[in-house]
Design a protein around this motif. Structure first.
Motif, PDB file in Angstrom:
ATOM      1  N   ASN A  22      -0.281  58.902  -1.416  1.00  0.00           N
ATOM      2  CA  ASN A  22       0.507  57.919  -1.898  1.00  0.00           C
ATOM      3  C   ASN A  22       2.005  57.859  -1.016  1.00  0.00           C
ATOM      4  N   GLU A  23       1.817  58.391   0.132  1.00  0.00           N
ATOM      5  CA  GLU A  23       2.924  58.438   1.167  1.00  0.00           C
ATOM      6  C   GLU A  23       2.949  57.153   1.825  1.00  0.00           C
ATOM      7  N   CYS A  24       4.192  56.365   2.060  1.00  0.00           N
ATOM      8  CA  CYS A  24       3.868  55.186   2.924  1.00  0.00           C
ATOM      9  C   CYS A  24       3.974  55.793   4.448  1.00  0.00           C
ATOM     10  N   LEU A  25       3.266  55.482   5.114  1.00  0.00           N
ATOM     11  CA  LEU A  25       2.927  55.348   6.633  1.00  0.00           C
ATOM     12  C   LEU A  25       3.689  54.426   7.543  1.00  0.00           C
ATOM     13  N   PHE A  26       3.424  53.067   7.097  1.00  0.00           N
ATOM     14  CA  PHE A  26       4.025  52.045   7.959  1.00  0.00           C
ATOM     15  C   PHE A  26       3.885  50.876   6.864  1.00  0.00           C
ATOM     16  N   PHE A  27       5.043  49.812   7.183  1.00  0.00           N
ATOM     17  CA  PHE A  27       5.207  48.827   6.737  1.00  0.00           C
ATOM     18  C   PHE A  27       5.581  47.396   7.378  1.00  0.00           C
ATOM     19  N   SER A  28       5.312  46.383   7.041  1.00  0.00           N
ATOM     20  CA  SER A  28       5.748  45.158   7.620  1.00  0.00           C
ATOM     21  C   SER A  28       6.052  44.385   6.823  1.00  0.00           C
ATOM     22  N   SER A  29       6.872  42.985   7.445  1.00  0.00           N
ATOM     23  CA  SER A  29       7.296  41.870   6.609  1.00  0.00           C
ATOM     24  C   SER A  29       7.271  40.951   7.717  1.00  0.00           C
ATOM     25  N   TRP A  30       7.002  39.720   6.952  1.00  0.00           N
ATOM     26  CA  TRP A  30       7.010  38.461   7.890  1.00  0.00           C
ATOM     27  C   TRP A  30       7.998  37.428   7.338  1.00  0.00           C
ATOM     28  N   PHE A  31       8.512  36.405   8.290  1.00  0.00           N
ATOM     29  CA  PHE A  31       9.548  35.628   7.667  1.00  0.00           C
ATOM     30  C   PHE A  31       9.455  34.552   8.805  1.00  0.00           C
ATOM     31  N   LEU A  32       9.969  33.252   8.285  1.00  0.00           N
ATOM     32  CA  LEU A  32      10.231  32.157   9.253  1.00  0.00           C
ATOM     33  C   LEU A  32      11.325  32.415  10.332  1.00  0.00           C
ATOM     34  N   GLU A  33      11.349  32.203  11.444  1.00  0.00           N
ATOM     35  CA  GLU A  33      12.383  32.257  12.466  1.00  0.00           C
ATOM     36  C   GLU A  33      12.183  30.947  13.370  1.00  0.00           C
ATOM     37  N   PHE A  34      13.197  30.237  13.320  1.00  0.00           N
ATOM     38  CA  PHE A  34      13.365  28.827  14.154  1.00  0.00           C
ATOM     39  C   PHE A  34      12.021  28.154  14.083  1.00  0.00           C
ATOM     40  N   GLY A  35      11.183  28.224  12.917  1.00  0.00           N
ATOM     41  CA  GLY A  35      10.163  27.402  12.913  1.00  0.00           C
ATOM     42  C   GLY A  35       8.792  28.114  13.163  1.00  0.00           C
ATOM     43  N   LYS A  36       9.022  29.379  13.787  1.00  0.00           N
ATOM     44  CA  LYS A  36       7.821  30.251  14.034  1.00  0.00           C
ATOM     45  C   LYS A  36       7.644  31.163  12.875  1.00  0.00           C
ATOM     46  N   THR A  37       6.460  31.680  12.632  1.00  0.00           N
ATOM     47  CA  THR A  37       6.212  32.650  11.613  1.00  0.00           C
ATOM     48  C   THR A  37       6.200  33.869  12.280  1.00  0.00           C
ATOM     49  N   THR A  38       6.833  34.844  12.077  1.00  0.00           N
ATOM     50  CA  THR A  38       7.256  36.042  12.885  1.00  0.00           C
ATOM     51  C   THR A  38       7.147  37.186  11.747  1.00  0.00           C
ATOM     52  N   ALA A  39       6.656  38.472  12.426  1.00  0.00           N
ATOM     53  CA  ALA A  39       6.401  39.802  11.770  1.00  0.00           C
ATOM     54  C   ALA A  39       7.044  40.821  12.342  1.00  0.00           C
ATOM     55  N   GLU A  40       7.228  41.730  11.623  1.00  0.00           N
ATOM     56  CA  GLU A  40       7.787  43.088  12.236  1.00  0.00           C
ATOM     57  C   GLU A  40       6.978  44.222  11.359  1.00  0.00           C
ATOM     58  N   ILE A  41       6.613  45.144  12.437  1.00  0.00           N
ATOM     59  CA  ILE A  41       5.958  46.505  11.823  1.00  0.00           C
ATOM     60  C   ILE A  41       6.952  47.562  11.959  1.00  0.00           C
ATOM     61  N   TYR A  42       7.330  48.472  10.987  1.00  0.00           N
ATOM     62  CA  TYR A  42       8.012  49.421  10.998  1.00  0.00           C
ATOM     63  C   TYR A  42       7.231  50.863  10.763  1.00  0.00           C
ATOM     64  N   ASN A  43       7.813  51.833  11.445  1.00  0.00           N
ATOM     65  CA  ASN A  43       7.302  53.247  11.250  1.00  0.00           C
ATOM     66  C   ASN A  43       8.168  53.898   9.921  1.00  0.00           C
ATOM     67  N   THR A  44       7.841  54.694   9.555  1.00  0.00           N
ATOM     68  CA  THR A  44       8.589  55.516   8.646  1.00  0.00           C
ATOM     69  C   THR A  44      10.183  55.988   8.705  1.00  0.00           C
ATOM     70  N   GLU A  45      10.376  55.883   9.910  1.00  0.00           N
ATOM     71  CA  GLU A  45      12.115  55.973  10.305  1.00  0.00           C
ATOM     72  C   GLU A  45      12.362  54.687  10.351  1.00  0.00           C
TER      73      GLU A  45
END
Length: 177
Positions: A22-45
């Protein structure tokens, strides 16, 4: 060889992947930015390791995802058919292919060999909003999560685009029991 098990938690526009401890290894989130759907993926840091931009190519009726690594390398995951049920991506010498099956299952292949199976149907999961992941090699986990994040970018709880599940790809070599 035993398959490795992971879970992906869905919360609105956020995804988190957990190991069996149950340790989080990666996470991502998406959002609308200037009419484009954008996502970012993060490491544990909490460093951004990938950026994704979802695009719809009207003239070909296909979805594509532009992926940028933290080193600035650009990759493209693009639909291989009009039903958007097969996607392909070239990464150096490796070719990744994603097949979307019945009941929200996905298979990910690397150079023709199946490396991951994702069961995204919440009704069969014991926990709500959890996807189950079976993986053949831990080395592929990060990129499997990137591909899954691409497919989930911009997704809301709407009716499916496809009128019939007959248009999905049938599963030939199912791992899950």
């Amino acid at each position: 060889m035993d398959k490795l098990t992971y879970k992906i938690s869905h919360a609105t526009n956020n995804l988190q992947i957990y190991n069996t401890e149950n340790e989080c290894l990666f996470f991502s989130s998406w959002f609308l930015e200037f009419g484009k759907t954008t996502a970012e993926i993060y490491n544990t840091e909490e460093e951004i390791i990938y950026k994704i931009i979802k695009k719809f190519k009207f003239w070909k009726w296909r979805i594509s995802y532009e992926i940028e690594t933290k080193e600035g390398k650009k990759l493209i995951l693009i639909s291989d058919n009009k039903q958007n049920s097969i996607f392909k991506l070239q990464l150096n010498e490796d070719v990744f292919e994603v097949k979307i099956h019945y009941f929200d299952k996905k298979s990910i292949f690397k150079n023709g060999n199946k490396i991951a199976e994702i069961n995204d149907s919440f009704s069969t999961s014991k926990e709500k909003n959890i996807s189950n992941v079976l993986l053949s090699d831990k080395e592929d986990l990060e990129f499997v999560f990137v591909i899954f994040s691409c497919l989930k970018t911009g997704e809301t709880h709407q009716k499916p685009i496809m009128k019939s599940q007959k248009e999905w790809i049938s599963i030939k070599d199912e791992w899950s029991s």
